[in-house]
Design an enzyme around this catalytic site. Structure first.
Site, PDB file in Angstrom:
ATOM      1  N   CYS A 113      15.977  71.399  68.315  1.00 56.81           N
ATOM      2  CA  CYS A 113      14.820  70.552  68.041  1.00 56.81           C
ATOM      3  C   CYS A 113      14.571  70.595  66.539  1.00 56.81           C
ATOM      4  CB  CYS A 113      13.592  71.075  68.790  1.00 56.81           C
ATOM      5  SG  CYS A 113      12.094  70.122  68.481  1.00 56.81           S
ATOM      6  N   LEU A 114      15.071  69.573  65.853  1.00 58.55           N
ATOM      7  CA  LEU A 114      14.959  69.533  64.395  1.00 58.55           C
ATOM      8  C   LEU A 114      14.825  68.074  63.983  1.00 58.55           C
ATOM      9  CD1 LEU A 114      15.057  71.173  61.764  1.00 58.55           C
ATOM     10  CD2 LEU A 114      17.541  71.002  61.844  1.00 58.55           C
TER      11      LEU A 114
END
Length: 200
Positions: A113-114
């Protein structure tokens, strides 16, 4: 401007020439594994959560009080990369193969999750950016406000000492060089491993 296939070839070669151990898969340049070493927790970097499309990446000294400082140092992970046909206009799918405890990495799938990979990707970025800047900074600056691993985020915000002990235990158990040579990539067909849903 070069075609996506030429750019893909150029970026993969640039990554290989940057002293990364790259293991090519399936007779092409579209799928491979890269060995990632945990960051030392000092030096220069950019907050990976704050880069927005069209913004210039700002380099700044990493604070010695960073939450992730030293926690992942010495760890070695195999990171699975899949380049879509439209790369670099569409971001690559990125996932950790061997286990890692981190608020922004799914413990089961290894999905990341970036924002800079999932939402704010720009063709100006390349694979070297991912492995030299974005992933090391993600390890140095976990963001428990938008977790993929809710349990890790909760532990990080409620009991930092316990969180640090668990991260170190995961690193000792799963993030060794031998884990990168024996870990198998387990993913469902057609699933983008870095497209996990971050909680708001």
């Amino acid at each position: 401007m070069s075609s996506p296939s030429k750019r893909r070839e150029m970026d993969v070669m640039k990554l290989m020439m940057s002293d990364y151990n790259v293991e090519m898969l399936n007779d092409g340049l579209g799928e491979f594994n890269v060995e990632l070493h945990g960051p030392e927790g000092r030096g220069e970097g950019v907050d990976p959560h704050g880069v927005k499309d069209g913004e210039e990446m700002r380099i700044s000294k990493v604070s010695s009080t960073s939450e992730g400082k030293g926690l992942y140092e010495g760890g070695v992970w195999k990171v699975h990369v899949e380049l879509p046909d439209s790369y670099p206009y569409k971001s690559p799918s990125i996932g950790f193969v061997n286990k890692i405890l981190h608020p922004n990495i799914d413990e089961l799938s290894g999905g990341v999750c970036l924002d800079v990979i999932n939402e704010s990707w720009s063709p100006m970025f390349d694979l070297v950016n991912i492995f030299e800047v974005f992933l090391p900074q993600l390890l140095l600056y976990p963001n428990p406000s938008h977790p993929l691993n809710v349990d890790a985020a909760s532990l990080m915000t409620t009991d930092k000492n316990q969180y640090k002990q668990r991260v170190k235990a995961y690193c000792d158990r799963y993030a060794k060089k031998e884990n990168t040579t024996t870990a198998a990539v387990e993913e469902e067909s057609g699933t983008d491993i870095s497209d996990g849903e971050c909680t708001e």
